[in-house]
Design a protein around this motif. Structure first.
Motif, short mmCIF file in Angstrom:
data_model
loop_
_atom_site.label_atom_id
_atom_site.label_comp_id
_atom_site.label_asym_id
_atom_site.label_seq_id
_atom_site.Cartn_x
_atom_site.Cartn_y
_atom_site.Cartn_z
N LEU A 299 8.58 3.34 14.29
CA LEU A 299 7.20 2.95 14.00
C LEU A 299 6.92 2.99 12.50
O LEU A 299 6.34 2.06 11.94
N VAL A 300 7.36 4.07 11.86
CA VAL A 300 7.14 4.21 10.40
C VAL A 300 7.89 3.11 9.65
O VAL A 300 7.34 2.48 8.73
N ASP A 301 9.14 2.87 10.03
CA ASP A 301 9.94 1.83 9.35
C ASP A 301 9.32 0.45 9.55
O ASP A 301 9.33 -0.38 8.63
N TYR A 302 8.79 0.20 10.74
CA TYR A 302 8.16 -1.10 11.01
C TYR A 302 6.97 -1.33 10.09
O TYR A 302 6.86 -2.37 9.45
N ILE A 303 6.07 -0.35 10.03
CA ILE A 303 4.87 -0.50 9.20
C ILE A 303 5.24 -0.60 7.73
O ILE A 303 4.74 -1.48 7.01
N ASN A 304 6.12 0.28 7.26
CA ASN A 304 6.51 0.23 5.85
C ASN A 304 7.22 -1.08 5.52
O ASN A 304 7.06 -1.63 4.42
N GLY A 305 8.01 -1.60 6.47
CA GLY A 305 8.69 -2.88 6.25
C GLY A 305 7.71 -4.04 6.16
O GLY A 305 7.85 -4.92 5.31
N ILE A 306 6.69 -4.04 7.04
CA ILE A 306 5.66 -5.08 7.00
C ILE A 306 4.93 -5.04 5.66
O ILE A 306 4.70 -6.07 5.02
N HIS A 307 4.58 -3.84 5.22
CA HIS A 307 3.85 -3.72 3.96
C HIS A 307 4.71 -4.11 2.76
O HIS A 307 4.21 -4.73 1.81
N ALA A 308 6.00 -3.79 2.81
CA ALA A 308 6.90 -4.19 1.72
C ALA A 308 6.99 -5.72 1.65
O ALA A 308 6.99 -6.30 0.56
N ALA A 309 7.08 -6.37 2.82
CA ALA A 309 7.12 -7.84 2.85
C ALA A 309 5.81 -8.44 2.33
O ALA A 309 5.82 -9.44 1.61
N GLN A 310 4.69 -7.81 2.69
CA GLN A 310 3.39 -8.30 2.21
C GLN A 310 3.28 -8.16 0.69
O GLN A 310 2.78 -9.06 0.01
N ARG A 311 3.76 -7.04 0.16
CA ARG A 311 3.70 -6.85 -1.30
C ARG A 311 4.62 -7.85 -2.01
O ARG A 311 4.27 -8.37 -3.06
N ALA A 312 5.80 -8.10 -1.42
CA ALA A 312 6.72 -9.07 -2.02
C ALA A 312 6.11 -10.47 -2.00
O ALA A 312 6.22 -11.22 -2.98
N ALA A 313 5.46 -10.83 -0.88
CA ALA A 313 4.83 -12.15 -0.79
C ALA A 313 3.69 -12.27 -1.79
O ALA A 313 3.51 -13.32 -2.42
N ALA A 314 2.90 -11.19 -1.95
CA ALA A 314 1.80 -11.22 -2.91
C ALA A 314 2.32 -11.36 -4.34
O ALA A 314 1.76 -12.09 -5.16
N ALA A 315 3.43 -10.65 -4.63
CA ALA A 315 4.01 -10.75 -5.97
C ALA A 315 4.57 -12.15 -6.23
O ALA A 315 4.42 -12.69 -7.33
N LYS A 316 5.19 -12.74 -5.19
CA LYS A 316 5.71 -14.10 -5.33
C LYS A 316 4.60 -15.10 -5.57
O LYS A 316 4.71 -16.00 -6.42
N GLU A 317 3.50 -14.96 -4.81
CA GLU A 317 2.36 -15.86 -4.99
C GLU A 317 1.75 -15.70 -6.38
O GLU A 317 1.35 -16.68 -7.01
N LYS A 318 1.70 -14.45 -6.87
CA LYS A 318 1.16 -14.21 -8.21
C LYS A 318 2.02 -14.89 -9.27
O LYS A 318 1.50 -15.50 -10.21
N ARG A 319 3.35 -14.80 -9.10
CA ARG A 319 4.25 -15.46 -10.06
C ARG A 319 4.10 -16.98 -9.99
O ARG A 319 4.12 -17.66 -11.03
N LEU A 320 3.93 -17.51 -8.77
CA LEU A 320 3.75 -18.96 -8.61
C LEU A 320 2.46 -19.42 -9.26
O LEU A 320 2.44 -20.46 -9.95
#
Length: 245
Positions: free
Chosen positions: A164-185
């Motif tokens: 459960l912890v890994d799932y939530i942390n993984g989702i949040h890591a993907a969200q942060r990566a997507a937000a960072a990618k969108e910011k760079r774009l």
């Protein structure tokens, strides 16, 4: 000499009084624990948690992704666990459990439901650690604006809690990566917009058709490119948008 003997007797009396008071307090705690309180039946608590969740607690389009059998300890319950389930949905982290009851309660008395929830977003923090004097594998949960929570895995449920912890942390890591990618774009697009734009004249082009294509005045193209006539040549490179600061 008499003063020393009197001081010694006073010290012995104080020591015995403190020891006796400690014994009385421990006895009262044990008496209350064994006489007035009882442990929550874990399977019944898990069933009650599932009923509570399915009874309309989930929002539209909210789906449970992970769950783990856990318990929490509250000082008001003599540090005994309130058994329940920790659910990770696509929108929230939810704990639903049953608090320990009194021995004077009827067996048919409805369970006392305790619950706590946190928004499942990137502000949610989950940290695995040993809880309750290092006796249980658990997780501490915090989110701005919500009281922190500590949830310990029931014996054998440690992998489920870690999942459960890994799932939530993984989702949040993907969200942060997507937000960072969108910011760079966005930054790259903004930089591209600020750069000057040039156009190479092709066969059939005229100054007026080029100006209409880039929505500017023909005189502006002439000014930017230092043209003294309206004629343009094939292969000629014209500035059609100036750089922006």
């Amino acid at each position: 000499m008499k003063e020393s003997e009197g001081l010694y007797r006073s010290f012995r009396f104080l020591k015995k009084a403190l020891l006796g008071l400690g014994i009385v307090l421990v006895a009262l705690l044990l008496f209350g624990y064994f006489l007035f309180m009882r442990h929550v039946d874990a399977p019944k608590a898990w069933a009650a948690a599932d009923r509570e969740l399915k009874g309309g607690m989930l929002n539209y389009d909210e789906k449970v992704e992970r769950r783990a059998r856990v318990f929490v300890r509250r000082p008001s319950d003599y540090y005994r666990g309130a058994n329940g389930l920790l659910y990770a949905t696509n929108a929230r982290l939810i704990f639903i459990g049953v608090a320990p009851g009194s021995k004077f309660e009827s067996e048919d008395a409805p369970p006392v439901i305790v619950s706590q929830e946190f928004p499942n977003d990137t502000l949610l923090s989950l940290k695995s650690r040993r809880l309750y004097f290092l006796t249980a594998h658990g997780v501490t949960v915090s989110h701005p604006g919500s009281p922190a929570g500590e949830f310990a895995a029931v014996t054998g449920q440690e992998p489920a809690l870690d999942s459960l912890v890994d799932y939530i942390n993984g989702i949040h890591a993907a969200q942060r990566a997507a937000a960072a990618k969108e910011k760079r774009l966005r930054a790259a697009v903004a930089a591209l917009i600020r750069e000057p734009l040039y156009y190479t004249v092709k066969r059939g082009d005229a100054l007026f058709s080029i100006a209409r294509k880039f929505d500017i005045a023909p005189d502006q193209i002439k000014q930017w490119n230092h043209l003294d006539r309206d004629l343009v040549k094939i292969g000629q490179r014209l500035l059609v948008k100036q750089a922006k600061k």
